[in-house]
Design an enzyme around this catalytic site. Structure first.
Site, PDB file in Angstrom:
ATOM      1  N   ASP A   1     -16.197  37.110 -27.074  1.00 29.46           N
ATOM      2  CA  ASP A   1     -16.023  37.809 -25.792  1.00 29.46           C
ATOM      3  C   ASP A   1     -14.875  38.794 -25.974  1.00 29.46           C
ATOM      4  OD1 ASP A   1     -17.036  36.937 -22.682  1.00 29.46           O
ATOM      5  OD2 ASP A   1     -15.323  38.304 -22.810  1.00 29.46           O
TER       6      ASP A   1
ATOM      7  N   ASP B   1     -14.594  43.509 -28.725  1.00 30.89           N
ATOM      8  CA  ASP B   1     -15.448  44.335 -27.882  1.00 30.89           C
ATOM      9  C   ASP B   1     -16.757  44.617 -28.614  1.00 30.89           C
ATOM     10  OD1 ASP B   1     -14.972  46.349 -25.338  1.00 30.89           O
ATOM     11  OD2 ASP B   1     -16.409  47.139 -26.810  1.00 30.89           O
TER      12      ASP B   1
ATOM     13  N   GLY C   1     -21.644  41.740 -21.542  1.00 31.93           N
ATOM     14  CA  GLY C   1     -21.914  43.042 -20.939  1.00 31.93           C
ATOM     15  C   GLY C   1     -21.424  43.053 -19.510  1.00 31.93           C
TER      16      GLY C   1
ATOM     17  N   SER D   1     -32.269  41.094 -16.712  1.00 30.48           N
ATOM     18  CA  SER D   1     -31.963  40.784 -15.308  1.00 30.48           C
ATOM     19  C   SER D   1     -33.120  41.175 -14.408  1.00 30.48           C
ATOM     20  CB  SER D   1     -30.711  41.562 -14.884  1.00 30.48           C
ATOM     21  OG  SER D   1     -30.518  41.470 -13.487  1.00 30.48           O
ATOM     22  N   ASN D   2     -33.191  40.477 -13.292  1.00 24.10           N
ATOM     23  CA  ASN D   2     -34.148  40.863 -12.238  1.00 24.10           C
ATOM     24  C   ASN D   2     -33.952  42.309 -11.806  1.00 24.10           C
ATOM     25  OD1 ASN D   2     -32.659  40.822  -9.355  1.00 24.10           O
ATOM     26  ND2 ASN D   2     -31.734  39.236 -10.629  1.00 24.10           N
ATOM     27  N   HIS D   3     -32.737  42.860 -12.043  1.00 21.54           N
ATOM     28  CA  HIS D   3     -32.476  44.236 -11.586  1.00 21.54           C
ATOM     29  C   HIS D   3     -33.161  45.293 -12.455  1.00 21.54           C
ATOM     30  CE1 HIS D   3     -30.083  42.691  -8.390  1.00 21.54           C
ATOM     31  NE2 HIS D   3     -29.488  41.881  -9.263  1.00 21.54           N
TER      32      HIS D   3
ATOM     33  N   TYR E   1     -26.948  49.562 -13.868  1.00 20.33           N
ATOM     34  CA  TYR E   1     -26.938  48.230 -14.502  1.00 20.33           C
ATOM     35  C   TYR E   1     -28.364  47.771 -14.835  1.00 20.33           C
ATOM     36  CZ  TYR E   1     -26.883  43.107 -14.479  1.00 20.33           C
ATOM     37  OH  TYR E   1     -27.096  41.788 -14.779  1.00 20.33           O
TER      38      TYR E   1
ATOM     39  N   SER F   1     -30.780  34.462 -10.509  1.00 20.60           N
ATOM     40  CA  SER F   1     -29.368  34.221 -10.144  1.00 20.60           C
ATOM     41  C   SER F   1     -28.959  32.892 -10.751  1.00 20.60           C
ATOM     42  CB  SER F   1     -29.202  34.132  -8.622  1.00 20.60           C
ATOM     43  OG  SER F   1     -29.599  35.318  -7.993  1.00 20.60           O
TER      44      SER F   1
HETATM   45  P1  NAI Z   1     -20.017  37.720 -16.466  1.00 23.87           P
HETATM   46  O1  NAI Z   1     -19.615  39.080 -15.994  1.00 23.87           O
HETATM   47  O2  NAI Z   1     -19.408  36.533 -15.818  1.00 23.87           O
HETATM   48  O3  NAI Z   1     -19.773  37.598 -18.036  1.00 23.87           O
HETATM   49  C1  NAI Z   1     -19.992  38.658 -18.925  1.00 23.87           C
HETATM   50  C2  NAI Z   1     -19.012  38.521 -20.055  1.00 23.87           C
HETATM   51  O4  NAI Z   1     -19.239  39.610 -20.957  1.00 23.87           O
HETATM   52  C3  NAI Z   1     -17.551  38.590 -19.606  1.00 23.87           C
HETATM   53  O5  NAI Z   1     -16.844  37.447 -20.045  1.00 23.87           O
HETATM   54  C4  NAI Z   1     -17.019  39.859 -20.241  1.00 23.87           C
HETATM   55  O6  NAI Z   1     -15.664  39.764 -20.658  1.00 23.87           O
HETATM   56  C5  NAI Z   1     -17.968  40.053 -21.411  1.00 23.87           C
HETATM   57  N1  NAI Z   1     -18.066  41.462 -21.778  1.00 23.87           N
HETATM   58  C6  NAI Z   1     -18.334  42.514 -20.962  1.00 23.87           C
HETATM   59  N2  NAI Z   1     -18.313  43.666 -21.654  1.00 23.87           N
HETATM   60  C7  NAI Z   1     -18.035  43.331 -22.923  1.00 23.87           C
HETATM   61  C8  NAI Z   1     -17.839  44.082 -24.107  1.00 23.87           C
HETATM   62  N3  NAI Z   1     -17.954  45.433 -24.104  1.00 23.87           N
HETATM   63  N4  NAI Z   1     -17.555  43.432 -25.245  1.00 23.87           N
HETATM   64  C9  NAI Z   1     -17.420  42.075 -25.272  1.00 23.87           C
HETATM   65  N5  NAI Z   1     -17.568  41.305 -24.163  1.00 23.87           N
HETATM   66  C10 NAI Z   1     -17.878  41.927 -23.016  1.00 23.87           C
HETATM   67  O7  NAI Z   1     -21.619  37.670 -16.338  1.00 23.87           O
HETATM   68  P2  NAI Z   1     -22.550  36.397 -16.242  1.00 23.87           P
HETATM   69  O8  NAI Z   1     -22.859  36.127 -14.825  1.00 23.87           O
HETATM   70  O9  NAI Z   1     -22.008  35.326 -17.083  1.00 23.87           O
HETATM   71  O10 NAI Z   1     -23.891  36.974 -16.894  1.00 23.87           O
HETATM   72  C11 NAI Z   1     -24.115  36.871 -18.286  1.00 23.87           C
HETATM   73  C12 NAI Z   1     -25.221  37.835 -18.669  1.00 23.87           C
HETATM   74  O11 NAI Z   1     -26.401  37.512 -17.943  1.00 23.87           O
HETATM   75  C13 NAI Z   1     -24.913  39.295 -18.355  1.00 23.87           C
HETATM   76  O12 NAI Z   1     -25.458  40.109 -19.374  1.00 23.87           O
HETATM   77  C14 NAI Z   1     -25.638  39.539 -17.056  1.00 23.87           C
HETATM   78  O13 NAI Z   1     -26.013  40.905 -16.909  1.00 23.87           O
HETATM   79  C15 NAI Z   1     -26.855  38.641 -17.215  1.00 23.87           C
HETATM   80  N6  NAI Z   1     -27.368  38.183 -15.924  1.00 23.87           N
HETATM   81  C16 NAI Z   1     -26.666  37.269 -15.193  1.00 23.87           C
HETATM   82  C17 NAI Z   1     -27.178  36.817 -13.999  1.00 23.87           C
HETATM   83  C18 NAI Z   1     -26.489  35.758 -13.211  1.00 23.87           C
HETATM   84  O14 NAI Z   1     -27.057  35.325 -12.212  1.00 23.87           O
HETATM   85  N7  NAI Z   1     -25.295  35.287 -13.571  1.00 23.87           N
HETATM   86  C19 NAI Z   1     -28.434  37.349 -13.450  1.00 23.87           C
HETATM   87  C20 NAI Z   1     -29.078  38.313 -14.312  1.00 23.87           C
HETATM   88  C21 NAI Z   1     -28.560  38.698 -15.504  1.00 23.87           C
HETATM   89  C1  15L Z   2     -27.461  39.897 -11.816  1.00 20.69           C
HETATM   90  O1  15L Z   2     -28.029  40.564 -12.677  1.00 20.69           O
HETATM   91  C2  15L Z   2     -25.993  39.703 -11.834  1.00 20.69           C
HETATM   92  O2  15L Z   2     -25.469  39.676 -13.141  1.00 20.69           O
HETATM   93  C3  15L Z   2     -25.570  38.448 -11.086  1.00 20.69           C
HETATM   94  O3  15L Z   2     -24.163  38.481 -10.878  1.00 20.69           O
HETATM   95  C4  15L Z   2     -26.278  38.329  -9.752  1.00 20.69           C
HETATM   96  O4  15L Z   2     -25.900  39.373  -8.923  1.00 20.69           O
HETATM   97  C5  15L Z   2     -27.789  38.362  -9.982  1.00 20.69           C
HETATM   98  O5  15L Z   2     -28.179  39.477 -10.758  1.00 20.69           O
HETATM   99  C6  15L Z   2     -28.576  38.385  -8.672  1.00 20.69           C
HETATM  100  O6  15L Z   2     -29.464  39.219  -8.524  1.00 20.69           O
HETATM  101  O7  15L Z   2     -28.331  37.518  -7.830  1.00 20.69           O
END
Ligand code: NAI
Ligand code: 15L
Length: 274
Positions: A40, A54, A76, A114-116, A143, A172
């Site tokens: 990370d 990064d 990301g 992602s759903n988005h 995004y 989610s």
């Molecule tokens: P988060 O934002 O909590 O974690 C993402 C992590 O990626 C962070 O720890 C951040 O420091 C790291 N990061 C960001 N840019 C970086 C870079 N350039 N280099 C290295 N590390 C980097 O997100 P979350 O909720 O854990 O989601 C994880 C993945 O799943 C993401 O790709 C997100 O788009 C995807 N996702 C998550 C959803 C959810 O419901 N949590 C829904 C849909 C997709």
């Molecule tokens: C995503 O892609 C986001 O990473 C997460 O934080 C939520 O917003 C999720 O979608 C959502 O649609 O609920």
């Protein structure tokens, strides 16, 4: 495609390991038999061996993937942001990750889509079928657009370089649903681990796109491509429904922020310039 296999002693690079889903998976995946290597851009308290880097740092990415069996790519920007930031972390960063995998001979990636990526798709009406996995890309944000790119990149690296990917269009993924919309798209952490395990271990997936949600009573997703990997969701958001509906009311698809799959991402104003 055969069903999910035991992980044996497979080593997986977990990018985004400091994030919400990454933190959950650090606990939930090792019991399936995975040895996790963590990466990370943020340091991870209590994990002195984690790689702090990064996604722009291709040399460190190469070192991090070297000798692993697969990558679970969660890193990301996970919400809408300025285009330049999305470009750097999600578009260029995911490209760097695939190049590192190609150069180091890693043959399997699980990509957190992602759903988005399809957020502009209208919310299915009563009696309408669940959204199929081959619904066209309709991103709701920069995004979401970056997730469309990631899915296309995955297809390209399969067709051109033979690197397999499962792209998981996560709904989610949080410990519990926190909105009425989430009742339909919730992926419980335990089901998330089941799905990632299936995606990491099922042989011969080529590039497969799956919806990532639990067995929600109010589901809007067709889960057949996920189930074909051997994923069996066991959780349902329904026990949370009464409390959320009492607070918010039933989902109302005549409201612009609830009319499409992406929810409020669809109607939130763009972020400009960053
Ligand atoms: P988060 O934002 O909590 O974690 C993402 C992590 O990626 C962070 O720890 C951040 O420091 C790291 N990061 C960001 N840019 C970086 C870079 N350039 N280099 C290295 N590390 C980097 O997100 P979350 O909720 O854990 O989601 C994880 C993945 O799943 C993401 O790709 C997100 O788009 C995807 N996702 C998550 C959803 C959810 O419901 N949590 C829904 C849909 C997709
Ligand atoms: C995503 O892609 C986001 O990473 C997460 O934080 C939520 O917003 C999720 O979608 C959502 O649609 O609920």
């Amino acid at each position: 495609m055969a069903a999910a296999q035991s992980a044996g002693s497979r080593t997986v690079l977990l990018t985004g390991a400091a994030g919400g889903v990454g933190t959950l998976m650090r606990d939930l995946l090792p019991p399936y038999g995975y040895a996790l290597r963590l990466l990370d851009m943020r340091p991870i308290p209590g994990e002195p061996d984690a790689v702090t880097a990064d996604l722009g740092d291709i040399d460190t990415l190469r070192e991090a993937v070297r000798g692993t069996d697969a990558v679970l790519h969660l890193a990301g920007i996970s919400l809408e942001s300025g285009f330049e930031q999305i470009l750097r972390s999600n578009i260029e960063g995911t490209y760097h990750l695939y190049e590192a995998a190609r150069l180091e001979g890693v043959r399997r990636v699980v990509f957190a889509s992602s759903n988005h990526a399809v957020g502009m798709t209208p919310w299915p009406g009563p009696g309408e079928p669940r959204v199929p996995i081959d619904t066209p890309h309709r991103p709701d944000t920069f995004y979401g657009l970056s997730k469309c790119f990631g899915e296309d990149l995955a297809q390209f690296y399969w067709d051109k370089h033979g690197i397999e990917t499962v792209s998981v269009r996560i709904g989610s993924c949080f410990p519990k649903p926190t909105s009425v919309r989430m009742l339909s798209v919730w992926l419980s952490p335990q089901d998330g681990a089941r799905l990632f395990h299936a995606a990491l271990s099922t042989p011969d997936v080529g590039h497969t796109v799956v919806h990532g949600s639990s067995a929600n009573t109010r589901s809007v997703w067709d889960l057949s491509s996920a189930k074909a990997l051997g994923y069996t969701p066991l959780d349902d958001s329904e026990p949370f429904a009464a409390e959320l509906i009492a607070a918010e009311g039933e989902l109302d698809t005549t409201r612009p922020e609830q009319a499409r799959l992406g929810g409020h991402f669809v109607t939130d104003p763009p972020i400009w310039p960053h």
